[in-house]
Motif scaffolding. Structure first.
Motif, PDB file in Angstrom:
ATOM      1  N   CYS A  38      45.079  29.507  33.250  1.00  0.00           N
ATOM      2  CA  CYS A  38      45.265  29.050  34.614  1.00  0.00           C
ATOM      3  C   CYS A  38      46.598  28.332  34.750  1.00  0.00           C
ATOM      4  N   ARG A  89      43.273  29.744  39.262  1.00  0.00           N
ATOM      5  CA  ARG A  89      42.318  30.189  38.243  1.00  0.00           C
ATOM      6  C   ARG A  89      42.450  31.662  37.899  1.00  0.00           C
ATOM      7  N   SER A 139      39.930  33.881  35.977  1.00  0.00           N
ATOM      8  CA  SER A 139      38.533  33.745  35.546  1.00  0.00           C
ATOM      9  C   SER A 139      38.292  34.478  34.234  1.00  0.00           C
ATOM     10  N   GLN A 187      34.718  27.152  38.953  1.00  0.00           N
ATOM     11  CA  GLN A 187      35.855  26.825  39.821  1.00  0.00           C
ATOM     12  C   GLN A 187      36.395  25.418  39.534  1.00  0.00           C
ATOM     13  N   ASP A 194      42.907  34.651  40.706  1.00  0.00           N
ATOM     14  CA  ASP A 194      41.523  34.848  41.144  1.00  0.00           C
ATOM     15  C   ASP A 194      41.075  33.824  42.183  1.00  0.00           C
ATOM     16  N   GLU A 195      41.423  32.570  41.983  1.00  0.00           N
ATOM     17  CA  GLU A 195      41.007  31.510  42.906  1.00  0.00           C
ATOM     18  C   GLU A 195      42.006  30.368  42.861  1.00  0.00           C
ATOM     19  N   SER A 217      30.614  26.373  31.844  1.00  0.00           N
ATOM     20  CA  SER A 217      32.036  26.558  31.535  1.00  0.00           C
ATOM     21  C   SER A 217      32.529  25.535  30.526  1.00  0.00           C
ATOM     22  N   LEU A 272      32.243  33.065  35.232  1.00  0.00           N
ATOM     23  CA  LEU A 272      32.968  33.609  36.380  1.00  0.00           C
ATOM     24  C   LEU A 272      32.436  33.090  37.707  1.00  0.00           C
ATOM     25  N   SER A 273      31.126  32.792  37.786  1.00  0.00           N
ATOM     26  CA  SER A 273      30.528  32.450  39.078  1.00  0.00           C
ATOM     27  C   SER A 273      30.616  30.974  39.425  1.00  0.00           C
TER      28      SER A 273
END
Length: 640
Positions: A2, A50, A52, A60, A34-35, A99, A56-57
């Protein structure tokens, strides 16, 4: 993998401009497409992009503890997070994700600054503790992940994964540090902790920095270092068995992923060893990626294919034309600082290829430093055997005088260059190794630099970087000393910088099993004859891999990941070199001696000398000025 960034008001709780923070964060979009997420409160702003990889879900960021009083933004991987979660749960912490990031906030709550001692991985993170009004920054032990910071005149503290995020703030002065120029032209990179701009710094590897609201910003604190004790009495056989087990564990940890995973495969022993062991750990075929060169002098694809065929990998190969030099400006924008390792070009291409097929790739980086694989190590040990015959107090005046009197003979084979030999014998070990590592040697740098730059340097030499590390090495062993220096300089400033920027440019995460800190610590206990035996480098690694790899992979001359600079500058780039170095910003900056540059260019064109290294170093500095500085007036003002 990241990108992180942030702003911290060290003096009070002034409003953080969310637009500015967003701009800083988006400057690193490539690191995490990704985010994106922001956290803003009075006097603090944190940003995160991010990519991922795990959880993944729900992974964040910014990510918080149970009552949201602790917040973290994190770049990297904590490989032992699955071991730490139950330990932290037993201490009463409640996890809301699976995570590795959440491990950091709870580890901080339980262990404070010492949380980093428990982490095994590659990481750079910033953690805000609202109750303590403190910001805690940390970087992994071997500097795999980068972290820049700067304290502005108004008390705002900026940080980011890349220097471009600090520049995006708008408040960082683009005033170049003359010492950074000296380090760049000596080493090819600006050494930690210095950055190209005076106001910016790099957080050194294995260091933390704790800031508290209302207090002056202190100095980074070291939490780890490798010690070359070289006193392990282990036998060759047992060392091979233990190395194999340690490599397997390191690689297994780095194969944890929820996205497609593979490996770089160059055909050298390091990457081949990683792929061979991955194949033994994987239930499916390993994905491998290689880059080939149209110039056969630089092409190792046949060796990579030997390994790919043996382990039936899903092998992807791209050919790169020898004249792949259109990346010069792209690289300058990626690196933000002057960076002169030309192998950044094929590294960029192999990352580009890998990202088409995987999101995570394992590499063989770090093997040369820990196993004793560089050719320069063997040459250094030969010189050291001569230096050891006489004490420095006798060598320096005797051979120093002979070196000055003996005529220069760069045209002759190395064995007949008595001047070079005499000069080498007059040096300390650290001085000699710095000399061999220098892209442009000290006398040429002094001639290349203008009077005003030499004056601004005030006698400073990049040799100081090597001297400082040599003082901390804690060993007089000739090989152990230069391995220690390399682990603190070349590996971080060159190799890790190159791979991080090239991989992140393509949103690819690269993992480094040969840089596992526990493996590095163990290798540093082994005597040097297990690494370099006679003329054979990487002795232990090669003996350990004999059951897994063919002899043609392990016992052949090392080729490296090079590009044909010398031919470029006499052929397709000849006019570009002239236009750039004799007429452009290099000539107008006031930092360099135009007559010396002209002589270097003309001698290279005529074949009187191979000056491809200084020419490339100058070209990349020019690209930095054009792509990052963007202001000729600011360039001239920096040296005034």
């Amino acid at each position: 993998m990241c990108g992180i960034t942030g702003i911290f008001d060290t003096r009070g709780r002034s409003d953080i401009d969310r637009t500015v923070l967003h701009r800083m964060n988006e400057s690193q979009f490539h690191r995490g497409p990704d985010e994106g997420g922001l956290h803003v409160e009075p006097g603090l702003g944190l940003g995160h992009r991010r990519l991922s990889i795990i959880d993944l879900s729900t992974g964040q960021q910014p990510l918080y503890n149970e009552d949201q009083s602790v917040c973290v933004v994190f770049n990297g991987e904590i490989y032992n997070y699955q071991e730490l979660i139950p330990e932290l749960q037993a201490l009463g912490h409640v996890f809301h994700t699976s995570s590795d990031t959440e491990v950091i906030v709870h580890a901080w709550e339980s262990w404070g600054e010492h949380c980093v001692d428990r982490f095994r991985g590659m990481f750079a993170f910033a953690l805000w503790d609202r109750n303590q009004q403190s910001l805690f920054l940390a970087r992994d032990r071997l500097g795999v992940k980068p972290l820049y910071y700067a304290l502005l005149d108004d008390g705002n503290f900026l940080f980011g994964s890349e220097l471009k995020s600090l520049l995006a703030h708008g408040g960082l002065k683009r005033e170049i540090d003359p010492y950074a120029i000296e380090e760049y032209f000596a080493l090819g990179y600006v050494a930690e902790p210095r950055a190209i701009f005076k106001q910016a710094r790099k957080l050194p590897p294995a260091h933390t920095l704790l800031l508290r609201r209302g207090q002056a910003v202190g100095q980074p604190k070291e939490y780890w270092d490798v010690r070359f004790s070289l006193d392990n009495p282990i036998s060759d056989r047992d060392a091979c068995a233990e190395l194999t087990a340690r490599l397997e564990e390191s690689i297994r940890l780095r194969m944890i992923s929820e996205v497609p995973l593979g490996a770089f495969l160059s055909g050298g022993v390091d990457s081949s060893a990683v792929v061979a062991m991955m194949a033994g750990l994987s239930k499916t075929a390993v994905n491998t990626c290689s880059i080939g060169f149209s110039d056969p002098a630089f092409n190792e694809t046949e060796f990579a294919k030997l390994v790919a065929d043996r382990y039936q990998t899903n092998h992807y190969l791209d050919m790169v034309e020898s004249d792949d030099f259109d990346l010069i400006d792209t690289l300058a924008r990626l690196y933000d600082e002057p960076y002169a390792d030309s192998s950044a070009i094929p590294t960029y291409r192999v990352c580009e290829l890998a990202r088409k097929h995987v999101t995570v790739a394992l590499s063989g980086d770090g093997g040369d430093e820990s196993f004793g694989g560089y050719r320069r190590y063997r040459l250094h040990l030969m010189e050291e055997s001569m230096r050891s015959a006489l004490p420095l107090g006798l060598r320096r005046p005797l051979f120093g005088t002979l070196g000055k009197l003996y005529p220069k003979a760069d045209w002759a084979p190395r064995v007949f260059r008595a001047k070079t030999t005499f000069e080498a014998l007059a040096r300390t070990s650290a001085e000699a190794y710095f000399h061999s590592m220098s892209l442009i040697r000290s006398p040429m740098r002094r001639r290349l630099f203008s009077e005003s730059l030499n004056s601004a340097l005030g006698g400073y030499s990049a040799l100081n970087v090597f001297h400082d590390h040599a003082k901390k090495a804690g060993t007089d062993d000739p090989l152990g000393l230069i391995q220690y220096i390399d682990l603190h300089t070349y590996l971080i400033g060159d190799i890790n910088t190159k791979v991080d920027r090239a991989s992140m440019a393509h949103s690819l995460e690269v993992r480094e099993p040969l840089m596992d800190h526990q493996l590095v610590e163990w290798l540093a206990t082994l005597p040097s004859h297990l690494k370099m035996r006679g003329s054979e480098s990487k002795y232990l690694l090669k003996k350990s891999m004999e059951p897994l790899l063919p002899p043609d992979i392990m016992y052949r001359p090392k080729m490296g990941f090079a590009v044909p600079l010398s031919r470029w500058f006499r052929g397709p780039l000849r006019q570009r070199v002239r236009d750039t170095l004799l007429k452009g910003q290099i000539a107008e900056s006031g930092w360099f001696n135009p007559e010396v540059i002209k002589k270097i260019v003309e001698q290279h064109e005529s074949g009187l000398g191979d000056h491809s290294t200084p020419i490339w170093t100058l070209l990349m500095f020019d690209a930095f000025m054009r792509c990052v500085m963007n202001d000729p007036a600011a360039i001239r003002q920096s040296i005034a």
